[in-house]
Design a protein around this motif. Structure first.
Motif, PDB file in Angstrom:
ATOM      1  N   PRO A 125       0.826  -1.212   0.000  1.00  0.00           N
ATOM      2  CA  PRO A 125       0.000   0.000   0.000  1.00  0.00           C
ATOM      3  C   PRO A 125       0.857   1.257   0.000  1.00  0.00           C
ATOM      4  CG  PRO A 125      -0.038  -1.068   2.161  1.00  0.00           C
ATOM      5  CD  PRO A 125       0.644  -2.016   1.221  1.00  0.00           C
ATOM      6  N   ASN A 126       0.245   2.361  -0.446  1.00  0.00           N
ATOM      7  CA  ASN A 126       0.913   3.670  -0.473  1.00  0.00           C
ATOM      8  C   ASN A 126       2.157   3.676  -1.354  1.00  0.00           C
ATOM      9  OD1 ASN A 126      -1.107   4.328   1.288  1.00  0.00           O
ATOM     10  ND2 ASN A 126       0.217   4.639   3.064  1.00  0.00           N
ATOM     11  N   ARG A 127       2.127   2.843  -2.399  1.00  0.00           N
ATOM     12  CA  ARG A 127       3.147   2.890  -3.450  1.00  0.00           C
ATOM     13  C   ARG A 127       2.413   3.153  -4.752  1.00  0.00           C
ATOM     14  NH1 ARG A 127       5.818   3.676   0.200  1.00  0.00           N
ATOM     15  NH2 ARG A 127       7.698   2.608   0.934  1.00  0.00           N
ATOM     16  N   TRP A 128       2.624   4.337  -5.311  1.00  0.00           N
ATOM     17  CA  TRP A 128       1.817   4.854  -6.406  1.00  0.00           C
ATOM     18  C   TRP A 128       2.542   4.711  -7.739  1.00  0.00           C
ATOM     19  CZ3 TRP A 128       1.692   9.766  -9.216  1.00  0.00           C
ATOM     20  CH2 TRP A 128       0.453  10.060  -9.793  1.00  0.00           C
ATOM     21  N   LEU A 129       1.829   4.930  -8.821  1.00  0.00           N
ATOM     22  CA  LEU A 129       2.426   5.040 -10.150  1.00  0.00           C
ATOM     23  C   LEU A 129       1.681   6.117 -10.922  1.00  0.00           C
ATOM     24  CD1 LEU A 129       0.328   3.636 -12.392  1.00  0.00           C
ATOM     25  CD2 LEU A 129       1.245   1.535 -11.404  1.00  0.00           C
ATOM     26  N   ASN A 130       2.321   6.617 -11.968  1.00  0.00           N
ATOM     27  CA  ASN A 130       1.689   7.623 -12.818  1.00  0.00           C
ATOM     28  C   ASN A 130       1.806   7.205 -14.277  1.00  0.00           C
ATOM     29  OD1 ASN A 130       0.398   9.979 -13.586  1.00  0.00           O
ATOM     30  ND2 ASN A 130       2.243  11.254 -13.459  1.00  0.00           N
ATOM     31  N   ILE A 131       0.751   7.436 -15.032  1.00  0.00           N
ATOM     32  CA  ILE A 131       0.776   7.166 -16.464  1.00  0.00           C
ATOM     33  C   ILE A 131       1.719   8.174 -17.126  1.00  0.00           C
ATOM     34  CG2 ILE A 131      -0.596   6.950 -18.558  1.00  0.00           C
ATOM     35  CD1 ILE A 131      -1.217   4.898 -16.299  1.00  0.00           C
ATOM     36  N   ALA A 132       2.582   7.688 -18.025  1.00  0.00           N
ATOM     37  CA  ALA A 132       3.562   8.561 -18.681  1.00  0.00           C
ATOM     38  C   ALA A 132       3.138   8.962 -20.079  1.00  0.00           C
ATOM     39  CB  ALA A 132       4.932   7.880 -18.725  1.00  0.00           C
ATOM     40  N   GLY A 133       2.467   8.074 -20.815  1.00  0.00           N
ATOM     41  CA  GLY A 133       2.066   8.441 -22.163  1.00  0.00           C
ATOM     42  C   GLY A 133       1.631   7.247 -22.980  1.00  0.00           C
ATOM     43  N   LEU A 134       1.059   7.541 -24.136  1.00  0.00           N
ATOM     44  CA  LEU A 134       0.606   6.540 -25.093  1.00  0.00           C
ATOM     45  C   LEU A 134       1.383   6.733 -26.390  1.00  0.00           C
ATOM     46  CD1 LEU A 134      -3.244   6.874 -24.509  1.00  0.00           C
ATOM     47  CD2 LEU A 134      -1.711   5.149 -23.538  1.00  0.00           C
ATOM     48  N   VAL A 135       1.968   5.647 -26.876  1.00  0.00           N
ATOM     49  CA  VAL A 135       2.816   5.696 -28.072  1.00  0.00           C
ATOM     50  C   VAL A 135       2.199   4.798 -29.140  1.00  0.00           C
ATOM     51  CG1 VAL A 135       5.103   5.146 -28.988  1.00  0.00           C
ATOM     52  CG2 VAL A 135       4.883   6.174 -26.713  1.00  0.00           C
ATOM     53  N   PRO A 136       2.094   5.267 -30.389  1.00  0.00           N
ATOM     54  CA  PRO A 136       1.534   4.427 -31.454  1.00  0.00           C
ATOM     55  C   PRO A 136       2.266   3.099 -31.579  1.00  0.00           C
ATOM     56  CG  PRO A 136       1.737   6.683 -32.216  1.00  0.00           C
ATOM     57  CD  PRO A 136       2.421   6.625 -30.879  1.00  0.00           C
ATOM     58  N   HIS A 137       1.469   2.027 -31.704  1.00  0.00           N
ATOM     59  CA  HIS A 137       2.019   0.678 -31.854  1.00  0.00           C
ATOM     60  C   HIS A 137       2.232   0.392 -33.339  1.00  0.00           C
ATOM     61  CE1 HIS A 137       2.205  -3.733 -31.691  1.00  0.00           C
ATOM     62  NE2 HIS A 137       2.486  -3.602 -30.412  1.00  0.00           N
ATOM     63  N   PRO A 138       3.311  -0.294 -33.706  1.00  0.00           N
ATOM     64  CA  PRO A 138       3.562  -0.569 -35.128  1.00  0.00           C
ATOM     65  C   PRO A 138       2.415  -1.290 -35.826  1.00  0.00           C
ATOM     66  CG  PRO A 138       5.491  -1.117 -33.816  1.00  0.00           C
ATOM     67  CD  PRO A 138       4.401  -0.795 -32.848  1.00  0.00           C
ATOM     68  N   ASP A 139       1.659  -2.094 -35.104  1.00  0.00           N
ATOM     69  CA  ASP A 139       0.553  -2.848 -35.687  1.00  0.00           C
ATOM     70  C   ASP A 139      -0.800  -2.180 -35.491  1.00  0.00           C
ATOM     71  OD1 ASP A 139       2.373  -4.814 -36.470  1.00  0.00           O
ATOM     72  OD2 ASP A 139       2.208  -5.841 -34.547  1.00  0.00           O
ATOM     73  N   GLY A 140      -0.784  -0.914 -35.085  1.00  0.00           N
ATOM     74  CA  GLY A 140      -2.026  -0.194 -34.827  1.00  0.00           C
ATOM     75  C   GLY A 140      -2.315  -0.106 -33.340  1.00  0.00           C
ATOM     76  N   GLY A 141      -3.169   0.816 -32.966  1.00  0.00           N
ATOM     77  CA  GLY A 141      -3.454   1.021 -31.550  1.00  0.00           C
ATOM     78  C   GLY A 141      -2.331   1.771 -30.862  1.00  0.00           C
ATOM     79  N   LEU A 142      -2.304   1.661 -29.551  1.00  0.00           N
ATOM     80  CA  LEU A 142      -1.371   2.433 -28.737  1.00  0.00           C
ATOM     81  C   LEU A 142      -0.761   1.567 -27.648  1.00  0.00           C
ATOM     82  CD1 LEU A 142      -3.774   5.471 -28.322  1.00  0.00           C
ATOM     83  CD2 LEU A 142      -1.668   5.518 -29.670  1.00  0.00           C
ATOM     84  N   THR A 143       0.466   1.873 -27.280  1.00  0.00           N
ATOM     85  CA  THR A 143       1.149   1.224 -26.171  1.00  0.00           C
ATOM     86  C   THR A 143       1.205   2.190 -25.000  1.00  0.00           C
ATOM     87  OG1 THR A 143       2.476  -0.168 -27.629  1.00  0.00           O
ATOM     88  CG2 THR A 143       3.323   0.192 -25.418  1.00  0.00           C
ATOM     89  N   LEU A 144       0.910   1.689 -23.814  1.00  0.00           N
ATOM     90  CA  LEU A 144       0.841   2.515 -22.614  1.00  0.00           C
ATOM     91  C   LEU A 144       2.142   2.421 -21.827  1.00  0.00           C
ATOM     92  CD1 LEU A 144      -2.183   2.598 -20.172  1.00  0.00           C
ATOM     93  CD2 LEU A 144       0.136   2.461 -19.290  1.00  0.00           C
TER      94      LEU A 144
END
Length: 251
Positions: A125-144
């Motif tokens: 508990p009390n160990r957090w994370l933050n989203i950094a970004g979304l990068v286009p995936h070579p096969d379409g969609g996005l990588t988080l």
């Protein structure tokens, strides 16, 4: 998440915003059911969210309610078509009383808003994370991409959501951060074209260097520690130091 988005409804998370998408099945999302059941305060107060609410393209309102041992330790959700199938997912930071924070992915299944996948929790508990970004995936969609424990060590991880399944890789970079403990600013990282390459740009742990973990580009030293959002505008990086000095970095 841009600060100029419309505020969430009055009964939602205090100073949360409504995430908006122009296409896809999910068009709006926000956090609701404020609660003080998770005593951490990493975002500057003791109130987190107990549910995620979305509005569909047809105007239907759906809600996913967390169990009592979990909260959304977040401010504004993120809407994206991660797997490139034409329907949207919602990305949210969820924390539990046993395992701490995890990146989670919600979507519409049938007529309900459901959890589609979750990365691993931080382990306590009390160990957090933050989203950094979304990068286009070579096969379409996005990588988080996200940063585990941005205040104590800062470890970059990646999640790929494909064919209804989530894959995860951890510790692909260290000595990174994109948040200051107690701050409401979650935008201290950016993705986009910089010097002819798709880059994920985020600070070092001491916030005195810009780092480029996807390409391995050399760190760029800054004139002081930053505490403002990072933006990519016309191929240049914009941010500011603690004392308000504007920084513009060209490739």
């Amino acid at each position: 998440m841009p600060s100029d988005l419309d505020p969430a409804p009055a009964d939602a998370l205090a100073d949360g915003r409504i995430a908006i998408a122009q296409t896809g099945d999910i068009r709006q999302a926000w956090f609701a059911r404020p609660t003080a059941r998770y005593a951490h305060g990493v975002l500057g107060d003791a109130i987190e969210a107990g549910s995620l609410v979305v509005v569909t393209a047809s105007g239907k309102v759906l809600e996913a309610i967390l169990p009592v041992d979990q909260v959304f330790e977040d401010i504004t959700p993120r809407i994206a078509d991660l797997d490139g199938d034409g329907t949207n997912e919602v990305i949210a930071i969820r924390s539990s009383k046993d395992g701490g924070a995890a990146a989670t992915i919600f979507g519409i299944v049938g007529t309900e808003l459901k959890l589609r996948g979750a990365g691993s929790e931080n382990g306590r508990p009390n160990r957090w994370l933050n989203i950094a970004g979304l990068v286009p995936h070579p096969d379409g969609g996005l990588t988080l991409y996200g940063v585990r424990t941005p205040h104590i060590g800062g470890r970059l991880f990646v999640l790929d959501f494909r064919n209804g399944k989530l894959s995860e890789s951890n510790d692909i970079a260290t000595d990174v951060s994109n948040h200051i403990i107690g701050s409401r600013e979650l935008g201290m990282s950016a993705t986009g074209n910089f010097g002819g390459r798709m880059e994920l740009i985020l600070p070092s742990q001491d916030r005195r260097r810009l780092r480029f973990p996807l390409s391995g580009r050399a760190d760029i030293a800054l004139p002081g520690a930053i505490d403002k959002a990072i933006a990519l505008v016309d191929g240049r990086v914009l941010t500011a130091t603690v004392d308000g000095t504007l920084i513009v970095v060209s490739p």
